[in-house]
Design a protein around this motif. Structure first.
Motif, PDB file in Angstrom:
ATOM      1  N   VAL A  53       0.824  -1.214   0.000  1.00 13.94           N
ATOM      2  CA  VAL A  53       0.000   0.000   0.000  1.00 13.94           C
ATOM      3  C   VAL A  53       0.856   1.261   0.000  1.00 13.94           C
ATOM      4  O   VAL A  53       0.422   2.308  -0.485  1.00 13.94           O
ATOM      5  CB  VAL A  53      -0.977  -0.021   1.207  1.00 13.94           C
ATOM      6  N   THR A  54       2.095   1.179   0.466  1.00 11.45           N
ATOM      7  CA  THR A  54       2.955   2.368   0.480  1.00 11.45           C
ATOM      8  C   THR A  54       3.278   2.854  -0.926  1.00 11.45           C
ATOM      9  O   THR A  54       3.615   4.017  -1.111  1.00 11.45           O
ATOM     10  CB  THR A  54       4.284   2.095   1.218  1.00 11.45           C
ATOM     11  N   GLY A  55       3.228   1.959  -1.926  1.00  9.78           N
ATOM     12  CA  GLY A  55       3.553   2.342  -3.292  1.00  9.78           C
ATOM     13  C   GLY A  55       5.028   2.620  -3.515  1.00  9.78           C
ATOM     14  O   GLY A  55       5.416   3.172  -4.535  1.00  9.78           O
ATOM     15  N   GLN A  56       5.879   2.227  -2.577  1.00  6.64           N
ATOM     16  CA  GLN A  56       7.311   2.508  -2.654  1.00  6.64           C
ATOM     17  C   GLN A  56       8.115   1.440  -3.384  1.00  6.64           C
ATOM     18  O   GLN A  56       9.270   1.660  -3.714  1.00  6.64           O
ATOM     19  CB  GLN A  56       7.885   2.654  -1.233  1.00  6.64           C
ATOM     20  N   PHE A  57       7.503   0.288  -3.615  1.00  7.08           N
ATOM     21  CA  PHE A  57       8.271  -0.848  -4.094  1.00  7.08           C
ATOM     22  C   PHE A  57       7.820  -1.308  -5.472  1.00  7.08           C
ATOM     23  O   PHE A  57       6.646  -1.211  -5.817  1.00  7.08           O
ATOM     24  CB  PHE A  57       8.146  -2.011  -3.099  1.00  7.08           C
ATOM     25  N   GLN A  58       8.781  -1.846  -6.209  1.00 11.41           N
ATOM     26  CA  GLN A  58       8.452  -2.476  -7.486  1.00 11.41           C
ATOM     27  C   GLN A  58       7.622  -3.723  -7.217  1.00 11.41           C
ATOM     28  O   GLN A  58       6.683  -4.024  -7.942  1.00 11.41           O
ATOM     29  CB  GLN A  58       9.734  -2.826  -8.230  1.00 11.41           C
ATOM     30  N   ALA A  59       7.987  -4.423  -6.133  1.00 14.81           N
ATOM     31  CA  ALA A  59       7.233  -5.601  -5.707  1.00 14.81           C
ATOM     32  C   ALA A  59       7.497  -5.851  -4.236  1.00 14.81           C
ATOM     33  O   ALA A  59       8.604  -5.611  -3.749  1.00 14.81           O
ATOM     34  CB  ALA A  59       7.635  -6.818  -6.522  1.00 14.81           C
ATOM     35  N   VAL A  60       6.472  -6.320  -3.537  1.00 16.19           N
ATOM     36  CA  VAL A  60       6.615  -6.786  -2.165  1.00 16.19           C
ATOM     37  C   VAL A  60       6.299  -8.271  -2.209  1.00 16.19           C
ATOM     38  O   VAL A  60       5.190  -8.669  -2.579  1.00 16.19           O
ATOM     39  CB  VAL A  60       5.672  -6.051  -1.190  1.00 16.19           C
TER      40      VAL A  60
END
Length: 193
Positions: free
Chosen positions: A86-93
């Motif tokens: 949900v943070t939108g910081q990652f290419q993938a979690v």
């Protein structure tokens, strides 16, 4: 023949979920790093589906008719993954239970405490979570933080503990996500210099 109607009602255990509202996940950040969330661990005594409470310091007790559907650590993993997405910081979690792909970063967590405490009125749920963010390429620890959340129970029973636990989990996930975003922002700044 034994039927459900012939068994006294108090012999059935209630099983509870960690259940918090899950926000909508934004699109992945194509320039972000990949984050692997490892299976959370739990300190001894807390690695059980038993719903823990204490009435005196240092003595863990477990509700006899209420339990978690699985260990809190196992139930926490998908919530961690979702909250970090949900943070939108990652290419993938990625979740350690479903992915063997190498990642840039790894998040290790441990439930140090998750207990309903009858030491005050109202009783309180205490959740202590240790988090460690690792850089997998450099093979080093980026940051470590211990989060401690205390929530008042709405009633002095297992259900009151359940509701307070869900509130504590929602708060710790919010705090943990903010901590991880802060660390990722620091990494990005260092790389831009």
């Amino acid at each position: 023949m034994l039927t459900a109607n012939s068994v006294p009602a108090d012999t059935f255990k209630r099983s509870y979920l960690l259940d918090i509202p899950l926000p909508t996940i934004p699109p992945a950040n194509p320039t972000g790093k990949t984050l692997l969330v490892s299976m959370p661990k739990a300190a001894p005594g807390f690695d059980t589906p038993g719903q823990v409470y204490i009435r005196t310091a240092y003595q863990l007790e477990y509700y006899s008719k209420s339990q978690w559907v699985d260990t809190p650590a196992r139930m926490l993993l998908p919530l961690l993954v979702h909250r970090l997405e949900v943070t939108g910081q990652f290419q993938a979690v990625l979740s350690a239970t479903t992915s063997t792909i190498a990642s840039d970063l790894r998040l290790d967590t441990e439930i140090v405490r998750l207990q309903q405490e009858f030491l005050t009125y109202p009783s309180q749920v205490r959740l202590v979570l240790r988090a460690q963010l690792l850089d997998m390429e450099a093979r080093q620890v980026i940051a470590t933080q211990v989060f401690e959340i205390v929530e008042n129970a709405l009633s002095e029973n297992a259900e009151g503990g359940l509701l307070a636990t869900n509130q504590a989990v929602a708060r710790v996930l919010k705090d943990l996500a903010a901590f991880i975003v802060e660390q990722v922002t620091k990494i990005r700044r260092v790389l831009e210099e």
